[in-house]
Design a protein around this motif. Structure first.
Motif, PDB file in Angstrom:
ATOM      1  N   ARG A   3     -28.664 -19.851  -5.288  1.00 33.54           N
ATOM      2  CA  ARG A   3     -29.893 -19.771  -4.503  1.00 33.54           C
ATOM      3  C   ARG A   3     -29.611 -19.273  -3.083  1.00 33.54           C
ATOM      4  N   ILE A   4     -30.675 -18.808  -2.442  1.00 29.48           N
ATOM      5  CA  ILE A   4     -30.667 -18.546  -1.014  1.00 29.48           C
ATOM      6  C   ILE A   4     -31.656 -19.536  -0.414  1.00 29.48           C
ATOM      7  N   LEU A   5     -31.269 -20.173   0.651  1.00 30.46           N
ATOM      8  CA  LEU A   5     -32.110 -21.164   1.307  1.00 30.46           C
ATOM      9  C   LEU A   5     -32.486 -20.629   2.684  1.00 30.46           C
ATOM     10  N   SER A   6     -33.703 -20.884   3.114  1.00 25.06           N
ATOM     11  CA  SER A   6     -34.096 -20.452   4.456  1.00 25.06           C
ATOM     12  C   SER A   6     -34.562 -21.635   5.284  1.00 25.06           C
ATOM     13  N   ILE A   7     -34.413 -21.464   6.595  1.00 24.93           N
ATOM     14  CA  ILE A   7     -34.721 -22.517   7.556  1.00 24.93           C
ATOM     15  C   ILE A   7     -35.633 -21.965   8.636  1.00 24.93           C
ATOM     16  N   ASP A   8     -36.741 -22.647   8.858  1.00 28.08           N
ATOM     17  CA  ASP A   8     -37.588 -22.404  10.033  1.00 28.08           C
ATOM     18  C   ASP A   8     -37.327 -23.593  10.953  1.00 28.08           C
ATOM     19  N   TYR A   9     -36.351 -23.426  11.843  1.00 25.32           N
ATOM     20  CA  TYR A   9     -35.825 -24.518  12.664  1.00 25.32           C
ATOM     21  C   TYR A   9     -36.762 -24.823  13.819  1.00 25.32           C
ATOM     22  N   GLY A  10     -37.137 -26.071  13.946  1.00 20.85           N
ATOM     23  CA  GLY A  10     -37.997 -26.495  15.039  1.00 20.85           C
ATOM     24  C   GLY A  10     -37.389 -27.644  15.805  1.00 20.85           C
ATOM     25  N   LYS A  11     -37.927 -27.897  16.961  1.00 18.19           N
ATOM     26  CA  LYS A  11     -37.418 -28.967  17.820  1.00 18.19           C
ATOM     27  C   LYS A  11     -37.580 -30.330  17.145  1.00 18.19           C
ATOM     28  N   LYS A  12     -38.733 -30.561  16.493  1.00 14.44           N
ATOM     29  CA  LYS A  12     -39.016 -31.847  15.848  1.00 14.44           C
ATOM     30  C   LYS A  12     -38.891 -31.785  14.327  1.00 14.44           C
ATOM     31  N   PHE A  38     -29.269 -31.643   9.002  1.00 19.44           N
ATOM     32  CA  PHE A  38     -27.882 -31.409   8.613  1.00 19.44           C
ATOM     33  C   PHE A  38     -27.520 -32.222   7.376  1.00 19.44           C
ATOM     34  N   ASP A  39     -27.844 -33.512   7.401  1.00 21.92           N
ATOM     35  CA  ASP A  39     -27.529 -34.374   6.260  1.00 21.92           C
ATOM     36  C   ASP A  39     -28.312 -33.974   5.015  1.00 21.92           C
ATOM     37  N   PHE A  40     -29.582 -33.587   5.192  1.00 22.27           N
ATOM     38  CA  PHE A  40     -30.404 -33.140   4.072  1.00 22.27           C
ATOM     39  C   PHE A  40     -29.752 -31.922   3.404  1.00 22.27           C
ATOM     40  N   LEU A  41     -29.340 -30.948   4.220  1.00 20.76           N
ATOM     41  CA  LEU A  41     -28.747 -29.728   3.668  1.00 20.76           C
ATOM     42  C   LEU A  41     -27.402 -29.994   2.999  1.00 20.76           C
ATOM     43  N   LYS A  42     -26.592 -30.842   3.605  1.00 23.61           N
ATOM     44  CA  LYS A  42     -25.303 -31.181   2.984  1.00 23.61           C
ATOM     45  C   LYS A  42     -25.525 -31.801   1.613  1.00 23.61           C
ATOM     46  N   GLN A  43     -26.503 -32.679   1.511  1.00 29.23           N
ATOM     47  CA  GLN A  43     -26.815 -33.294   0.223  1.00 29.23           C
ATOM     48  C   GLN A  43     -27.340 -32.251  -0.764  1.00 29.23           C
ATOM     49  N   VAL A  50     -25.829 -22.864  -3.549  1.00 31.19           N
ATOM     50  CA  VAL A  50     -26.463 -22.074  -2.501  1.00 31.19           C
ATOM     51  C   VAL A  50     -25.469 -21.018  -2.039  1.00 31.19           C
ATOM     52  N   GLU A  51     -25.890 -19.762  -2.138  1.00 27.33           N
ATOM     53  CA  GLU A  51     -25.039 -18.626  -1.781  1.00 27.33           C
ATOM     54  C   GLU A  51     -24.980 -18.415  -0.274  1.00 27.33           C
ATOM     55  N   ARG A  52     -26.134 -18.573   0.368  1.00 26.33           N
ATOM     56  CA  ARG A  52     -26.219 -18.382   1.813  1.00 26.33           C
ATOM     57  C   ARG A  52     -27.471 -19.048   2.335  1.00 26.33           C
ATOM     58  N   ILE A  53     -27.488 -19.210   3.641  1.00 24.93           N
ATOM     59  CA  ILE A  53     -28.648 -19.759   4.323  1.00 24.93           C
ATOM     60  C   ILE A  53     -29.153 -18.708   5.299  1.00 24.93           C
ATOM     61  N   VAL A  54     -30.444 -18.498   5.284  1.00 23.12           N
ATOM     62  CA  VAL A  54     -31.093 -17.588   6.223  1.00 23.12           C
ATOM     63  C   VAL A  54     -31.846 -18.468   7.216  1.00 23.12           C
ATOM     64  N   ILE A  55     -31.566 -18.282   8.489  1.00 19.35           N
ATOM     65  CA  ILE A  55     -32.225 -19.096   9.501  1.00 19.35           C
ATOM     66  C   ILE A  55     -33.028 -18.193  10.422  1.00 19.35           C
ATOM     67  N   VAL A  76     -26.260 -23.769  13.939  1.00 20.27           N
ATOM     68  CA  VAL A  76     -25.481 -22.798  13.156  1.00 20.27           C
ATOM     69  C   VAL A  76     -23.988 -23.023  13.379  1.00 20.27           C
ATOM     70  N   SER A  77     -23.599 -23.236  14.607  1.00 20.11           N
ATOM     71  CA  SER A  77     -22.191 -23.478  14.923  1.00 20.11           C
ATOM     72  C   SER A  77     -21.680 -24.737  14.215  1.00 20.11           C
ATOM     73  N   ARG A  78     -22.468 -25.791  14.251  1.00 20.62           N
ATOM     74  CA  ARG A  78     -22.088 -27.038  13.582  1.00 20.62           C
ATOM     75  C   ARG A  78     -21.958 -26.817  12.074  1.00 20.62           C
ATOM     76  N   TRP A  79     -22.908 -26.084  11.485  1.00 19.27           N
ATOM     77  CA  TRP A  79     -22.873 -25.812  10.048  1.00 19.27           C
ATOM     78  C   TRP A  79     -21.637 -24.996   9.679  1.00 19.27           C
ATOM     79  N   GLN A  80     -21.359 -23.961  10.459  1.00 18.69           N
ATOM     80  CA  GLN A  80     -20.232 -23.084  10.145  1.00 18.69           C
ATOM     81  C   GLN A  80     -18.900 -23.825  10.188  1.00 18.69           C
ATOM     82  N   LYS A  81     -18.798 -24.810  11.069  1.00 17.07           N
ATOM     83  CA  LYS A  81     -17.566 -25.605  11.136  1.00 17.07           C
ATOM     84  C   LYS A  81     -17.453 -26.539   9.932  1.00 17.07           C
ATOM     85  N   ALA A  82     -18.561 -27.145   9.544  1.00 16.35           N
ATOM     86  CA  ALA A  82     -18.539 -28.127   8.458  1.00 16.35           C
ATOM     87  C   ALA A  82     -18.565 -27.491   7.073  1.00 16.35           C
ATOM     88  N   MET A  83     -19.289 -26.386   6.921  1.00 16.46           N
ATOM     89  CA  MET A  83     -19.503 -25.769   5.604  1.00 16.46           C
ATOM     90  C   MET A  83     -19.252 -24.253   5.670  1.00 16.46           C
TER      91      MET A  83
END
Length: 141
Positions: A3-12, A38-43, A50-55, A76-83
């Motif tokens: 799959r490809i997953l996408s994120i519409d990142y918001g403050k809240k 972050f925890d939701f996506l890791k789970q 998931v092949e990639r994430i589009v943000i 993105v930086s946190r994700w790239q370090k962890a995954m």
């Protein structure tokens, strides 16, 4: 295929969308509290391939970065370090909220449903993913 997953990142809140395993159809997945993202996506990536994430890359209408870009880059930086095995790519998200509201109107949703910000975020993530998939098909990627 994965799959490809996408994120519409918001403050809240953050809207999420995902393709089917054949990467043909984009569908809304969920809207989650950004502090739980972050925890939701890791789970999620432990149960689904998931092949990639589009943000969504937040920009102002004139193309300049919006105030949310720094938060997105930190995520993105946190994700790239962890995954590092699941890459994240940026995709211009300008006007997705407007398009989401327009889609809700055209879909006949009542005013109360159109005011549901979580639904708007999920639809926005779906629009980002659909546009990304369309752009890839034009490039034959």
């Amino acid at each position: 295929m994965a799959r490809i997953l996408s994120i519409d990142y918001g403050k809240k809140r953050t809207g999420l969308a995902v393709t089917d395993p054949l990467q043909i159809i984009a569908s809304g997945l969920a809207t989650v509290s950004t502090c739980e993202l972050f925890d939701f996506l890791k789970q999620y990536v432990t149960t689904e391939q998931v092949e990639r994430i589009v943000i969504g890359e937040p920009k102002q209408p004139n193309g300049q970065p919006s105030e949310n870009l720094q938060r997105v880059q930190q995520f993105v930086s946190r994700w790239q370090k962890a995954m590092p095995h699941i890459p994240i790519v940026f995709y211009d998200e300008r006007f997705t909220s407007v398009l989401a509201h327009q889609a809700m109107l055209e879909g006949g949703l009542k005013k109360k449903a159109r005011q549901d910000k979580a639904l708007v975020d999920e639809i926005s993530a779906t629009i980002i993913l659909q546009d990304y998939m369309r752009s890839r098909s034009h490039l034959n990627i």
